[in-house]
Design a protein around this motif. Structure first.
Motif, mmCIF file in Angstrom:
data_model
loop_
_atom_site.group_PDB
_atom_site.id
_atom_site.type_symbol
_atom_site.label_atom_id
_atom_site.label_comp_id
_atom_site.label_asym_id
_atom_site.label_seq_id
_atom_site.Cartn_x
_atom_site.Cartn_y
_atom_site.Cartn_z
ATOM 1 N N MET A 130 0.817 -1.209 0.000
ATOM 2 C CA MET A 130 0.000 0.000 0.000
ATOM 3 C C MET A 130 0.853 1.262 0.000
ATOM 4 O O MET A 130 0.522 2.248 -0.665
ATOM 5 C CB MET A 130 -0.956 -0.016 1.189
ATOM 6 N N LEU A 149 -6.291 1.685 -3.741
ATOM 7 C CA LEU A 149 -5.887 1.535 -2.337
ATOM 8 C C LEU A 149 -7.062 1.156 -1.442
ATOM 9 O O LEU A 149 -6.868 0.552 -0.389
ATOM 10 C CB LEU A 149 -5.239 2.829 -1.838
ATOM 11 N N ASP A 153 -6.868 -1.743 1.192
ATOM 12 C CA ASP A 153 -7.113 -1.440 2.602
ATOM 13 C C ASP A 153 -8.116 -2.409 3.216
ATOM 14 O O ASP A 153 -7.993 -2.778 4.386
ATOM 15 C CB ASP A 153 -7.615 -0.002 2.735
#
Length: 220
Positions: A130, A149, A153
């Motif tokens: 990330m 992302l 996540d």
């Protein structure tokens, strides 16, 4: 010879990218120390934070100096504001790496739970990915990559929930429970690093679109 506004912006962004590389190094060190129960490496990660902080302060001072001497507008102003926020997110990530290193020292000598150790390996790899994606999306002004992302996540969030559930299930003596409780904090640190990477992605989206928006609704 007075350098141009664009040159100053380029220098600041290069420094931010350098700070990102330092954070990646700190994360790898922290996870390596945790995996191997390496107290000496944990100490190195803690000491290394000074280098991250120096870069953070240099970027902050550079931004202040630029604003005092130049008059950025439009996309240039957005770049300054985005770099200001990204700089802070990176410094916070490094702080979480230090916390992991300190917790590693506190549980040194206590045999780890192998299942949990594998979970942390996964979370560390996710966090590293990330950070890399967030930095690359910033460098390339890549909105699509920045938005990716969110999915990454969610993966690290799921890993965090699984790790907490495994810790709760740990039985045994008081020493084992203490280890488990400290590992919950480690898991939380890795999860928060992911959150900061998403925040950097949001700054990239702000740069590209000119409008700031959160990728996810915090109420859900």
């Amino acid at each position: 010879m007075r350098i141009s506004l664009q040159q100053e912006l380029d220098q600041l962004e290069a420094a931010v990218q350098e700070e990102g590389e330092l954070v990646l190094r700190a994360l790898r060190g922290a996870m390596g120390a945790l995996e191997r129960q390496d107290v000496e490496l944990a100490d190195e990660v803690i000491a290394f934070d000074d280098e991250v902080d120096e870069t953070y302060l240099a970027v902050e001072e550079g931004i202040q100096s630029l604003l005092a001497r130049q008059t950025p507008v439009a996309v240039d102003l957005r770049t300054v504001l985005a770099l200001l926020h990204v700089n802070l997110h990176l410094e916070r990530m490094a702080d979480y790496c230090v916390t992991v290193a300190k917790l590693t020292k506190l549980v040194a000598g206590i045999p780890p739970d192998e299942t949990l150790a594998e979970a942390f390996d996964e979370m560390g790899a996710r966090a590293e990915e990330m950070i890399r994606v967030s930095l690359d999306s910033l460098a390339e002004r890549d909105m699509e990559r920045a938005e990716s992302l969110v999915e990454l996540d969610e993966l690290i969030d799921r890993a965090n929930r699984r790790a907490v559930e495994k810790v709760i299930a740990i039985g045994g003596d008081e020493e084992r429970r203490e280890w488990g409780l400290r590992m919950i904090v480690v898991s939380r640190c890795l999860e928060r690093i992911g959150d900061h990477a998403v925040d950097i992605g949001e700054q990239t989206a702000f740069l590209v679109s000119g409008e700031f928006r959160e990728f996810t609704d915090a109420s859900h």
